[in-house]
Scaffold this active site. Structure first.
Site, short mmCIF file in Angstrom:
data_model
loop_
_atom_site.label_atom_id
_atom_site.label_comp_id
_atom_site.label_asym_id
_atom_site.label_seq_id
_atom_site.Cartn_x
_atom_site.Cartn_y
_atom_site.Cartn_z
N HIS A 74 -1.90 -3.91 4.94
CA HIS A 74 -2.77 -4.67 4.04
C HIS A 74 -3.89 -5.32 4.85
O HIS A 74 -5.05 -5.25 4.50
CB HIS A 74 -1.96 -5.73 3.28
CG HIS A 74 -2.75 -6.44 2.22
ND1 HIS A 74 -2.18 -7.25 1.28
CD2 HIS A 74 -4.08 -6.47 1.96
CE1 HIS A 74 -3.12 -7.74 0.48
NE2 HIS A 74 -4.28 -7.29 0.88
N GLU A 132 -11.49 -6.47 4.05
CA GLU A 132 -10.63 -6.99 5.10
C GLU A 132 -11.44 -7.44 6.31
O GLU A 132 -11.14 -8.47 6.93
CB GLU A 132 -9.59 -5.93 5.50
CG GLU A 132 -8.55 -5.65 4.43
CD GLU A 132 -7.75 -6.89 4.05
OE1 GLU A 132 -7.28 -7.60 4.97
OE2 GLU A 132 -7.62 -7.17 2.85
N HIS A 136 -11.46 -11.41 6.71
CA HIS A 136 -10.50 -11.78 7.75
C HIS A 136 -10.98 -11.44 9.16
O HIS A 136 -10.83 -12.24 10.08
CB HIS A 136 -9.17 -11.10 7.48
CG HIS A 136 -8.58 -11.42 6.14
ND1 HIS A 136 -8.06 -12.66 5.83
CD2 HIS A 136 -8.44 -10.66 5.01
CE1 HIS A 136 -7.62 -12.65 4.58
NE2 HIS A 136 -7.83 -11.46 4.06
#
Length: 262
Positions: A74, A132, A136
């Site tokens: 993920h 992502e 992040h």
């Protein structure tokens, strides 16, 4: 007048240099301090894919016999020890060309399990990998400062700490009929990696398992592992659902609503 012009020039030069500096430091001054540790979040496709309502080329749940049957990535998330996390730390628009040499590994181990387009940090929509990286990856400095090394390191961690293999060797295999003790699954991970993981479920099905690391990538306990017995965590007995994918056309005809894209 000449002295004022000189001072103005120096001030402009100073401000230009400051703005051209490390934008990450600018964001930290806005309460986005440097992170404490990494959480490698791995999702169980059997749980996620069984909610599939629509097929498309980018949805790995729709690959038929090639659909994933092991934990997939993920994300690799910078987190804080207090349970919170930074996000969207500086502007770095995702460029898939930067990771073109990693694409085969990303398609296999870090695929999108949805037809939806997740939001990016700047009000638009984009790809799963782009989401992502922007949300992040940009907060992973000073360990990473570019897309390529962020994605490469995540793939390497995933392959080194093979969660699916650990659970299968302990007898925890995909099944639509078996229920497994949560404590047994946690113990298998503890014995293999010598850390306490974080486990999240959807009802009684394992949804994600997180393995955590210090900034030098040595394993450590996850902050969320302390909540295993809380009401928000998994029940005492959990499942690893087996997913039998339908072909794309059949899925569209039988279940035409794309809930994931809403």
């Amino acid at each position: 007048m000449a002295s004022r012009t000189c001072l103005l020039f120096l001030l402009v030069a100073f401000l230009a240099g400051a703005l051209a500096g490390d934008v990450i430091e600018v964001n930290r001054s806005q309460n986005q301090r440097e992170f404490d540790y990494f959480a490698l979040s791995l999702q169980w496709p059997g749980t996620y894919c069984r909610a599939t309502r629509h097929c498309c080329s980018k949805n790995a749940c729709c690959r038929g016999s090639d659909s994933p049957t092991q934990f997939t990535i993920h994300g690799l998330w910078p987190d804080y020890n207090d349970g919170s996390w930074p996000s969207c730390c500086y502007r770095s628009d995702f460029n898939e060309k930067e990771i073109s040499t990693l694409k085969d590994g990303l398609d296999k181990y870090w695929p999108s399990l949805s037809c939806g387009s997740p939001s990016n940090c700047h009000g638009g929509k984009g790809s799963f990998w782009g989401h992502e990286w922007e949300k992040h990856g940009t907060c992973s400095s000073p360990v990473f400062r570019d897309e390529y090394n962020y994605f490469l390191a995540t793939l390497n961690l995933y392959l080194k700490y093979n969660l699916t293999d650990v659970l299968y060797k302990a007898g925890y295999v995909a099944s639509n009929s078996e229920k497994y003790p949560l404590g047994g699954i946690v113990t298998a991970i503890q014995n293999a990696f010598h850390i306490n993981p974080e486990v999240q479920c959807k009802r009684d099905a394992i949804d994600e398992i997180r393995i955590c690391f210090y900034k030098d990538f040595k394993p450590r306990d996850c902050v969320g592992s302390k909540d295993l017995t809380s009401r928000k965590s998994c029940p005492k007995y959990v499942s690893l659902p087996e997913y039998t994918p339908l072909d794309g056309e059949a899925m569209v005809l039988k279940m035409p609503t794309d809930r994931e894209a809403l």
